[in-house]
Design a protein around this motif. Sequence first.
Motif, mmCIF file in Angstrom:
data_model
loop_
_atom_site.group_PDB
_atom_site.id
_atom_site.type_symbol
_atom_site.label_atom_id
_atom_site.label_comp_id
_atom_site.label_asym_id
_atom_site.label_seq_id
_atom_site.Cartn_x
_atom_site.Cartn_y
_atom_site.Cartn_z
ATOM 1 N N VAL A 110 1.915 4.050 -18.483
ATOM 2 C CA VAL A 110 3.109 2.946 -18.661
ATOM 3 C C VAL A 110 2.558 1.674 -19.544
ATOM 4 O O VAL A 110 1.282 1.347 -19.233
ATOM 5 C CB VAL A 110 3.982 2.187 -17.618
ATOM 6 N N ASP A 111 3.202 1.137 -20.402
ATOM 7 C CA ASP A 111 2.779 -0.220 -20.987
ATOM 8 C C ASP A 111 3.179 -1.277 -20.352
ATOM 9 O O ASP A 111 4.090 -1.320 -19.432
ATOM 10 C CB ASP A 111 3.146 -0.331 -22.460
ATOM 11 N N LEU A 112 2.406 -2.448 -20.346
ATOM 12 C CA LEU A 112 2.669 -3.560 -19.667
ATOM 13 C C LEU A 112 3.277 -4.806 -20.562
ATOM 14 O O LEU A 112 3.035 -5.874 -20.597
ATOM 15 C CB LEU A 112 1.535 -4.291 -19.213
ATOM 16 N N THR A 113 4.261 -4.345 -21.563
ATOM 17 C CA THR A 113 4.776 -5.209 -22.298
ATOM 18 C C THR A 113 6.008 -6.057 -21.280
ATOM 19 O O THR A 113 6.262 -6.822 -22.083
ATOM 20 C CB THR A 113 5.816 -4.395 -23.665
ATOM 21 N N GLN A 114 6.297 -5.437 -20.351
ATOM 22 C CA GLN A 114 7.123 -5.996 -19.404
ATOM 23 C C GLN A 114 6.563 -6.014 -17.860
ATOM 24 O O GLN A 114 5.725 -4.692 -17.812
ATOM 25 C CB GLN A 114 8.568 -5.551 -19.286
ATOM 26 N N ASP A 115 6.857 -6.481 -16.911
ATOM 27 C CA ASP A 115 6.139 -6.187 -15.537
ATOM 28 C C ASP A 115 6.524 -5.120 -15.288
ATOM 29 O O ASP A 115 7.889 -4.505 -15.481
ATOM 30 C CB ASP A 115 6.702 -7.416 -14.898
ATOM 31 N N ARG A 116 5.760 -4.297 -14.341
ATOM 32 C CA ARG A 116 6.153 -2.920 -13.696
ATOM 33 C C ARG A 116 5.934 -3.040 -12.324
ATOM 34 O O ARG A 116 4.838 -3.525 -11.687
ATOM 35 C CB ARG A 116 5.054 -1.884 -14.341
ATOM 36 N N SER A 117 6.826 -2.575 -11.580
ATOM 37 C CA SER A 117 6.836 -2.630 -10.235
ATOM 38 C C SER A 117 7.115 -1.272 -9.506
ATOM 39 O O SER A 117 7.925 -0.688 -10.164
ATOM 40 C CB SER A 117 7.914 -3.696 -9.661
ATOM 41 N N GLY A 118 6.906 -1.359 -8.256
ATOM 42 C CA GLY A 118 6.964 -0.075 -7.498
ATOM 43 C C GLY A 118 6.453 -0.196 -6.094
ATOM 44 O O GLY A 118 5.612 -1.070 -5.899
ATOM 45 N N ASN A 119 6.538 0.721 -5.259
ATOM 46 C CA ASN A 119 6.224 0.596 -3.799
ATOM 47 C C ASN A 119 4.646 1.283 -3.723
ATOM 48 O O ASN A 119 4.796 2.590 -3.677
ATOM 49 C CB ASN A 119 7.393 1.516 -2.917
ATOM 50 N N GLN A 120 3.754 0.657 -3.828
ATOM 51 C CA GLN A 120 2.388 1.219 -3.595
ATOM 52 C C GLN A 120 1.987 1.461 -2.169
ATOM 53 O O GLN A 120 2.307 0.504 -1.289
ATOM 54 C CB GLN A 120 1.660 0.260 -4.380
ATOM 55 N N LEU A 121 1.235 2.107 -1.799
ATOM 56 C CA LEU A 121 1.005 2.511 -0.329
ATOM 57 C C LEU A 121 0.177 1.164 0.049
ATOM 58 O O LEU A 121 -0.744 0.562 -0.690
ATOM 59 C CB LEU A 121 -0.189 3.508 -0.262
ATOM 60 N N ALA A 122 0.391 0.805 1.195
ATOM 61 C CA ALA A 122 -0.332 -0.403 1.952
ATOM 62 C C ALA A 122 -1.071 -0.041 3.336
ATOM 63 O O ALA A 122 -0.302 0.809 4.000
ATOM 64 C CB ALA A 122 0.705 -1.560 2.172
ATOM 65 N N GLY A 123 -1.977 -0.530 3.564
ATOM 66 C CA GLY A 123 -2.731 -0.512 4.744
ATOM 67 C C GLY A 123 -2.058 -1.483 5.829
ATOM 68 O O GLY A 123 -1.400 -2.276 5.306
ATOM 69 N N SER A 124 -2.651 -1.311 6.927
ATOM 70 C CA SER A 124 -2.124 -2.273 7.963
ATOM 71 C C SER A 124 -3.186 -2.345 9.302
ATOM 72 O O SER A 124 -4.152 -1.649 9.335
ATOM 73 C CB SER A 124 -0.706 -2.046 8.702
ATOM 74 N N GLY A 125 -2.869 -2.855 10.333
ATOM 75 C CA GLY A 125 -3.715 -2.916 11.700
ATOM 76 C C GLY A 125 -4.565 -4.221 11.479
ATOM 77 O O GLY A 125 -4.660 -4.989 10.484
ATOM 78 N N LEU A 126 -4.969 -4.326 12.722
ATOM 79 C CA LEU A 126 -5.814 -5.775 13.052
ATOM 80 C C LEU A 126 -6.951 -5.752 12.429
ATOM 81 O O LEU A 126 -7.778 -6.541 12.358
ATOM 82 C CB LEU A 126 -6.013 -5.833 14.676
ATOM 83 N N ASN A 127 -7.624 -4.549 11.755
ATOM 84 C CA ASN A 127 -8.983 -4.697 11.311
ATOM 85 C C ASN A 127 -8.726 -4.821 9.579
ATOM 86 O O ASN A 127 -10.077 -4.653 9.201
ATOM 87 C CB ASN A 127 -9.695 -3.198 11.745
#
Length: 161
Positions: A110-127
Motif C-alpha cells: 500500500v502507499d502512504l499517500t494517506q494514513d493506513r489503519s488496521g488491527n495489528q497483533l498485540a502482545g499483553s501480560g505483566l512482562n
Amino acid sequence: MKKTVLALAALVSFGASAANIDVTATDNTSFDIGGTIAPTCKVDNFIGDRGDLDLSESVRQNTASVSIWCNTGQATAKTTYSSLNNGFMEDANGNQIGYLVTVDGLFNDVDLTQDRSGNQLAGSGLNGGQQSRTVRITPQVTGFEYAGVYSDTISVTVAPN
C-alpha cells in the motif's frame, strides 16, 4: 517560647481529631480501596542493520520490526501508519521517489499517500510480551531517478480496540 507554643498547638490539634470517635464504634472496621488503570497500548520499533534502502531496484526490503503491547488483553490493537512526506521519499532538492509498504499480517503493497489503519497483533501480560511484525518497503524506482539521498519518516500509532 515560640517553639513550645507551636508544639502545644500541634499536640492539641492532633489530639482533637483522635478524640472524635463514635461511641458505637466496634473493635474492627473496613474500608474499600481501588483505582483505575486506563486501557493503553505501546509501540516500539527495531531497525537493525537495514536502515538504508537499496534504491537501485524496485524490490521489497525488510526495514524495521514494529512491536505492540496492550493492557487490554485483546489480541489486536488499532494501528495507523502515516508518512511525513505523504508516501514519498524526498531528497534535499525536493525530488521524490514513491514507495509501497507491506506490514506482515496487516497489509501488502500500500502507499502512504494517506494514513493506513488496521488491527495489528498485540502482545499483553505483566512482562511486556509484545507481538512484532516486519515492515517491508518497495521503492518505486525506474533507474532514471536523480542522484541524491532520499528519505521519509513513517510514524506508527496504536490504540486499544
